[in-house]
Design a protein around this motif. Structure first.
Motif, mmCIF file in Angstrom:
data_model
loop_
_atom_site.group_PDB
_atom_site.id
_atom_site.type_symbol
_atom_site.label_atom_id
_atom_site.label_comp_id
_atom_site.label_asym_id
_atom_site.label_seq_id
_atom_site.Cartn_x
_atom_site.Cartn_y
_atom_site.Cartn_z
ATOM 1 N N ASP A 150 -9.545 -107.400 -23.766
ATOM 2 C CA ASP A 150 -8.283 -107.216 -23.049
ATOM 3 C C ASP A 150 -7.392 -108.452 -23.181
ATOM 4 O O ASP A 150 -7.840 -109.582 -22.960
ATOM 5 C CB ASP A 150 -8.552 -106.944 -21.563
ATOM 6 C CG ASP A 150 -9.246 -105.605 -21.331
ATOM 7 O OD1 ASP A 150 -9.165 -104.754 -22.236
ATOM 8 O OD2 ASP A 150 -9.866 -105.440 -20.267
ATOM 9 N N GLY A 151 -6.134 -108.225 -23.529
ATOM 10 C CA GLY A 151 -5.153 -109.290 -23.542
ATOM 11 C C GLY A 151 -5.054 -110.099 -24.815
ATOM 12 O O GLY A 151 -4.131 -110.912 -24.967
ATOM 13 N N LEU A 152 -5.967 -109.896 -25.756
ATOM 14 C CA LEU A 152 -5.972 -110.747 -26.950
ATOM 15 C C LEU A 152 -4.816 -110.455 -27.901
ATOM 16 O O LEU A 152 -4.276 -111.366 -28.533
ATOM 17 C CB LEU A 152 -7.295 -110.599 -27.706
ATOM 18 C CG LEU A 152 -8.497 -111.396 -27.190
ATOM 19 C CD1 LEU A 152 -9.628 -111.329 -28.197
ATOM 20 C CD2 LEU A 152 -8.123 -112.838 -26.919
ATOM 21 N N GLU A 153 -4.437 -109.200 -28.032
ATOM 22 C CA GLU A 153 -3.447 -108.832 -29.034
ATOM 23 C C GLU A 153 -2.126 -109.573 -28.834
ATOM 24 O O GLU A 153 -1.529 -110.077 -29.793
ATOM 25 C CB GLU A 153 -3.206 -107.322 -29.010
ATOM 26 C CG GLU A 153 -2.280 -106.853 -30.122
ATOM 27 C CD GLU A 153 -2.180 -105.341 -30.188
ATOM 28 O OE1 GLU A 153 -1.343 -104.845 -30.966
ATOM 29 O OE2 GLU A 153 -2.926 -104.660 -29.455
ATOM 30 N N THR A 154 -1.675 -109.676 -27.602
ATOM 31 C CA THR A 154 -0.390 -110.327 -27.351
ATOM 32 C C THR A 154 -0.475 -111.844 -27.478
ATOM 33 O O THR A 154 0.557 -112.521 -27.563
ATOM 34 C CB THR A 154 0.128 -109.979 -25.941
ATOM 35 O OG1 THR A 154 -0.846 -110.401 -24.965
ATOM 36 C CG2 THR A 154 0.357 -108.485 -25.806
ATOM 37 N N LEU A 155 -1.684 -112.393 -27.504
ATOM 38 C CA LEU A 155 -1.857 -113.848 -27.597
ATOM 39 C C LEU A 155 -2.233 -114.313 -29.000
ATOM 40 O O LEU A 155 -2.427 -115.511 -29.211
ATOM 41 C CB LEU A 155 -2.926 -114.299 -26.592
ATOM 42 C CG LEU A 155 -2.570 -114.087 -25.111
ATOM 43 C CD1 LEU A 155 -3.764 -114.409 -24.227
ATOM 44 C CD2 LEU A 155 -1.364 -114.924 -24.716
ATOM 45 N N THR A 156 -2.353 -113.375 -29.942
ATOM 46 C CA THR A 156 -2.658 -113.753 -31.322
ATOM 47 C C THR A 156 -1.525 -114.602 -31.882
ATOM 48 O O THR A 156 -0.356 -114.234 -31.814
ATOM 49 C CB THR A 156 -2.864 -112.504 -32.192
ATOM 50 O OG1 THR A 156 -3.961 -111.743 -31.669
ATOM 51 C CG2 THR A 156 -3.160 -112.900 -33.633
ATOM 52 N N GLY A 157 -1.884 -115.751 -32.417
ATOM 53 C CA GLY A 157 -0.876 -116.692 -32.905
ATOM 54 C C GLY A 157 -0.330 -117.587 -31.826
ATOM 55 O O GLY A 157 0.485 -118.468 -32.093
ATOM 56 N N ARG A 158 -0.773 -117.386 -30.604
ATOM 57 C CA ARG A 158 -0.320 -118.196 -29.462
ATOM 58 C C ARG A 158 -1.531 -118.747 -28.711
ATOM 59 O O ARG A 158 -1.646 -118.653 -27.495
ATOM 60 C CB ARG A 158 0.545 -117.365 -28.518
ATOM 61 C CG ARG A 158 1.850 -116.882 -29.126
ATOM 62 C CD ARG A 158 2.628 -115.997 -28.162
ATOM 63 N NE ARG A 158 3.968 -115.705 -28.653
ATOM 64 C CZ ARG A 158 4.265 -114.728 -29.500
ATOM 65 N NH1 ARG A 158 3.296 -113.938 -29.939
ATOM 66 N NH2 ARG A 158 5.507 -114.536 -29.908
ATOM 67 N N GLY A 159 -2.425 -119.307 -29.463
ATOM 68 C CA GLY A 159 -3.665 -119.843 -28.911
ATOM 69 C C GLY A 159 -4.892 -119.101 -29.379
ATOM 70 O O GLY A 159 -6.005 -119.632 -29.319
ATOM 71 N N VAL A 160 -4.729 -117.859 -29.841
ATOM 72 C CA VAL A 160 -5.826 -117.065 -30.405
ATOM 73 C C VAL A 160 -5.580 -116.915 -31.892
ATOM 74 O O VAL A 160 -4.518 -116.426 -32.305
ATOM 75 C CB VAL A 160 -5.919 -115.675 -29.730
ATOM 76 C CG1 VAL A 160 -7.024 -114.844 -30.386
ATOM 77 C CG2 VAL A 160 -6.170 -115.827 -28.241
#
Length: 553
Positions: free
Chosen positions: A346-356
């Motif tokens: 949960d929540g990883l997709e929107t944070l890819t390239g922004r810490g993930v």
């Protein structure tokens, strides 16, 4: 910038003079050649050069000297010229000592005396060492500037593209650099428009596409010939090896790469089990050497182009690219490797390239200085990344689903990870969720007993297995359920589908796919070994089979 120094150290005056003469003959225009006749004299020279901020590129020292051996000198020299490459000149009787020095003092290379003829024995070694030094020490005046902020996904992609294509650049973070904010304002770029890329004598590029950036930098993005003997899709170890062998044997070759040469191997900070490199070498170094070798033989390299389709046109095979371009060739080698699988949390997709991030480049280590980094995965790539990032990070935490590292990682990496004071391993644990405002701030770890734990996190690099991107090949190429290309004898029985595709009376060649004239090598091929050495071997083998195929059409 003052000329870098090559320092030679030998207590035998005639030998010292001869070595300096040979080095000056080849390298004197670019480097200052300075001689020392003892270890202490050499240390005094290095101290003076350091005080004057004069760069030292290479130290060439004899091993057997009175007062201080060559290895003892190099151990002391590391603090005075930390970026210098080092070469030990030694006798056959001292080779065991030299090999031990690879680990003890970080010896780059040793060479048996005498070195005659220098064109065959000395210059090739020094050429490689100086090439490495140049790559690690680009000129202070860098033309390309990248303005952005560290939590911008596109900024990260641009920086990675430049780094992996060996384009030096100056990074300006708008959060801390006044000059960066000024340049972004002049370009009319708001926070959502970053990055801004500035190349001399051209207009600023605001959040450029990879193709546009490559074009602006003068990288080749279009094929030059109407028809090639061999089109290689993918510039990882398998593709580059095939390019070298095919071009050296007279075939007209083009290599298409959608990101940057090297593949996953090119992102590795250190490949230590590749034959012939006892100290290991970085993936970037291996890639740089392979590209130079392929180009030397005449292979074309087309960058930043995404392949989206494949067609059979009689005896010709066509590779279709995004944007409408295509390349026609008499044979095609699929060497696209694999990509890291997405982590389902949960929540990883929107944070890819922004810490993930999926995978990690050697250059990522500097930006995590003094921070806590999480690495998800337990394969060799995860282990290499952990060791690289641990050189700068405050703490590296490996999140591993299994009960041990040994089941999926080479033992030499396991030993180093378990001995590293700044690396910890969380076994039988996985990432269940992540969250943050604009960038990663918190991850939820789930343990095997079902309990969960929230921990602060700003950096997470994911290495959880890989999958091939082969959908562009269409239905004509038989693949397994995961997408790996089926080759050779397995085509006839794989899932019962191969017999409908193979129409020739002869059996398919070992690396040939279900369409004649199409071959696969490296990680993209079903049941490949997933190692750099095996990928290189398959790339070379594929060229032999391409020759056999071309002789029949």
């Amino acid at each position: 910038m003052p000329r870098p120094t090559i320092l030679t150290v030998d207590d035998d005056e005639p030998v010292s003079a001869a070595l300096a003469r040979d080095l000056r003959t080849r390298y004197g225009k670019e480097f200052r050649i300075i001689r020392a006749t003892s270890g202490q004299e050499a240390l005094d020279i290095l101290t003076e050069l350091a005080l004057r901020t004069r760069p030292v590129a290479l130290i060439v020292t004899d091993q057997r000297m009175p007062g201080m051996t060559g290895i003892e000198l190099l151990a002391e020299a590391g603090s005075k010229a930390p970026g210098a490459k080092n070469l030990l000149m030694t006798a056959y009787a001292d080779t065991d000592v030299a090999i031990a020095a690879i680990n003890d003092v970080g010896l780059d290379h040793y060479l048996l005396k005498p070195w005659d003829p220098p064109t065959e024995r000395l210059y090739p070694v020094v050429d490689d060492l100086l090439d490495d030094w140049r790559a690690e020490n680009p000129d202070a005046e860098v033309d390309v500037r990248v303005v952005g902020h560290r939590w911008s996904e596109r900024t990260y992609e641009v920086k990675t593209f430049l780094a992996r294509n060996h384009v030096p650049y100056l990074w300006l973070d708008v959060e801390v650099d006044e000059e960066g904010r000024r340049l972004a304002g002049l370009a009319g770029a708001g926070p959502d428009d970053l990055p801004v890329v500035l190349v001399p004598d051209t207009d600023p590029m605001v959040s450029p596409s990879t193709v546009d950036l490559a074009d602006r930098l003068g990288l080749r993005t279009h094929a030059e010939q109407p028809l090639y003997d061999l089109c290689i899709v993918g510039a990882g170890p398998a593709g580059l090896a095939a390019a070298v062998y095919a071009a050296s044997e007279g075939l007209q070759v083009v290599v298409v790469e959608r990101e940057a040469p090297g593949g996953q191997a090119g992102r590795s900070a250190s490949i230590e089990n590749y034959l012939g490199f006892p100290r290991g070498l970085s993936g970037a170094d291996l890639t740089h050497r392979a590209i130079a070798q392929a180009r030397r033989f005449g292979a074309e390299l087309v960058l930043a182009r995404d392949v989206v389709g494949f067609e059979q046109r009689g005896p010709v095979r066509a590779v279709l690219m995004a944007g409408g371009d295509e390349i026609e060739a008499r044979a095609v080698l699929v060497a696209t490797g694999v990509s890291y699988r997405k982590l389902e949390a949960d929540g990883l997709e929107t944070l890819t390239g922004r810490g993930v991030y999926y995978g990690a480049d050697a250059s990522d280590a500097a930006q995590v200085r003094d921070e806590v980094v999480f690495i998800v995965g337990a394969a060799n790539s995860a282990g290499q990344a952990a060791l690289n990032l641990a050189q700068h990070a405050k703490q590296v935490v490996m999140v591993v689903r299994g009960k041990s590292l040994e089941a999926s990682m080479s033992q030499y990496l396991v030993d180093r990870i378990l001995a590293a004071p700044t690396i910890s391993v969380r076994y039988e644990t996985q990432v269940a969720a992540a969250c943050g405002e604009g960038h990663l701030e918190l991850i939820t770890l789930e343990h095997s007993d079902g309990t969960r734990e929230d921990v602060p996190a700003t950096w997470m690099f994911v290495f959880i297995g890989a999958s091939p991107r082969t959908d562009w090949l269409g239905d004509a190429i038989v693949r397994d359920r995961a997408g790996y290309v089926v080759t050779g004898q397995e085509i006839a029985w794989h899932d019962g589908a191969g017999s409908a595709h193979w129409v020739l009376s002869r059996s398919p060649y070992p690396l040939e796919a279900s369409v004649t004239g199409v071959f696969a090598a490296g990680d993209v091929r079903l049941d490949s070994m997933k190692r750099v050495a095996s990928a290189v071997g398959e790339g070379a083998m594929a060229v032999h089979l391409v020759h056999r195929y071309l002789a029949t059409v």
